[in-house]
Write a protein that holds these residues in place. Structure first.
Motif, short mmCIF file in Angstrom:
data_model
loop_
_atom_site.label_atom_id
_atom_site.label_comp_id
_atom_site.label_asym_id
_atom_site.label_seq_id
_atom_site.Cartn_x
_atom_site.Cartn_y
_atom_site.Cartn_z
N PHE A 58 0.84 -1.21 0.00
CA PHE A 58 0.00 0.00 0.00
C PHE A 58 0.87 1.25 0.00
N ALA A 59 1.92 1.26 0.83
CA ALA A 59 2.81 2.42 0.88
C ALA A 59 3.51 2.63 -0.46
N THR A 60 3.87 1.54 -1.12
CA THR A 60 4.50 1.64 -2.43
C THR A 60 3.54 2.22 -3.46
N SER A 61 2.32 1.74 -3.46
CA SER A 61 1.33 2.28 -4.42
C SER A 61 1.01 3.74 -4.10
N LEU A 62 0.99 4.09 -2.83
CA LEU A 62 0.76 5.47 -2.44
C LEU A 62 1.90 6.36 -2.94
N ARG A 63 3.12 5.90 -2.78
CA ARG A 63 4.28 6.67 -3.26
C ARG A 63 4.24 6.84 -4.77
#
Length: 128
Positions: A58-63
């Motif tokens: 999720f953090a990767t997709s958010l970034r």
């Protein structure tokens, strides 16, 4: 044990009502097998590890989303948010692999410190 809400008494080993069969917990007929305990332990660590992997994704997709927004001419000052996402990804990766380490480590003395540090990192990561 007694429920705080309804005051219902139950056995902490078998979770059945305390009355009329139980007199004390030493006489409880429920025996938790070692295999069942190990399976429960594995499930707990596996769930935590899987959660952290999903949170990292999720953090990767958010970034990636923020990076694409950053390319717009009017919105350029998102470096702080991008940096926070990178830190979040790293922390989730560490937390996921600390679950694996904790599951396989047998040294109980060092595990107290590891568990404390992992708990602290998890609280701060959740806050981020």
């Amino acid at each position: 044990m007694t429920c705080a809400k309804c005051s219902h008494g139950f056995c902490w080993r078998c979770l059945k009502p305390w009355r009329p069969n139980h007199k004390d917990y030493y006489n409880c007929s429920a025996m938790v097998s070692k295999a069942a305990w190990q399976e429960k332990r594995f499930q707990d660590y596996n769930e935590r590890c899987t959660f952290h992997h999903h949170a990292r994704e999720f953090a990767t997709s958010l970034r990636n989303s923020i990076s694409s927004i950053r390319e717009m001419p009017k919105i350029r000052n998102l470096t702080f948010v991008l940096d926070a996402c990178k830190v979040l990804e790293q922390a989730r990766k560490v937390l996921a692999y600390s679950c694996v380490y904790s599951y396989y480590n047998q040294d109980t003395e060092s595990m107290d410190i590891v568990e404390q540090q992992t708990e602290s990192l998890e609280l701060l990561t959740n806050a981020l």
